[in-house]
Design a protein around this motif. Structure first.
Motif, PDB file in Angstrom:
ATOM      1  N   HIS A   1       6.617   5.304   5.166  1.00  0.00           N
ATOM      2  CA  HIS A   1       7.378   4.432   5.987  1.00  0.00           C
ATOM      3  C   HIS A   1       8.689   3.914   5.060  1.00  0.00           C
ATOM      4  O   HIS A   1       8.294   3.238   4.013  1.00  0.00           O
ATOM      5  CB  HIS A   1       6.809   3.049   6.452  1.00  0.00           C
ATOM      6  N   SER A   2       9.941   3.837   5.576  1.00  0.00           N
ATOM      7  CA  SER A   2      10.889   3.468   4.785  1.00  0.00           C
ATOM      8  C   SER A   2      10.953   2.064   4.594  1.00  0.00           C
ATOM      9  O   SER A   2      11.284   1.700   3.291  1.00  0.00           O
ATOM     10  CB  SER A   2      12.358   3.880   5.183  1.00  0.00           C
ATOM     11  N   SER A   3      10.685   1.361   5.364  1.00  0.00           N
ATOM     12  CA  SER A   3      10.461  -0.055   5.365  1.00  0.00           C
ATOM     13  C   SER A   3       9.274  -0.438   4.185  1.00  0.00           C
ATOM     14  O   SER A   3       9.559  -1.786   3.783  1.00  0.00           O
ATOM     15  CB  SER A   3      10.372  -0.946   6.537  1.00  0.00           C
ATOM     16  N   LEU A   4       8.516   0.361   3.728  1.00  0.00           N
ATOM     17  CA  LEU A   4       7.658  -0.041   2.796  1.00  0.00           C
ATOM     18  C   LEU A   4       7.534   0.654   1.603  1.00  0.00           C
ATOM     19  O   LEU A   4       7.054   0.871   1.035  1.00  0.00           O
ATOM     20  CB  LEU A   4       5.996   0.333   3.493  1.00  0.00           C
ATOM     21  N   GLY A   5       8.994   0.918   1.414  1.00  0.00           N
ATOM     22  CA  GLY A   5       9.363   1.797  -0.141  1.00  0.00           C
ATOM     23  C   GLY A   5       8.926   3.068   0.021  1.00  0.00           C
ATOM     24  O   GLY A   5       8.372   3.593  -0.847  1.00  0.00           O
TER      25      GLY A   5
END
Length: 56
Positions: A41-45
């Motif tokens: 997930h991009s929001s989780l790095g």
């Protein structure tokens, strides 16, 4: 990209379901076994939720 758009692109458009029950089962498996555990997930790095939990 939203969860629903991702699910549609990665799962639903690639399969033909014979029954609603088989569609529900497939979507549940995708969501619980892959999307929430393994998918980056991009929001989780660019980590999976499982990787992020193990890092804590």
């Amino acid at each position: 990209m939203s969860f629903f758009a991702t699910r549609r692109n990665e799962l639903v458009q690639r399969q033909k379901y014979e029954t609603r029950a088989s569609a529900r089962h497939s979507i549940f498996e995708y969501t619980e076994m892959f999307y929430h555990r393994e998918r980056l997930h991009s929001s989780l790095g660019y980590q999976s939720p499982e990787m992020l939990e193990q890092a804590d």
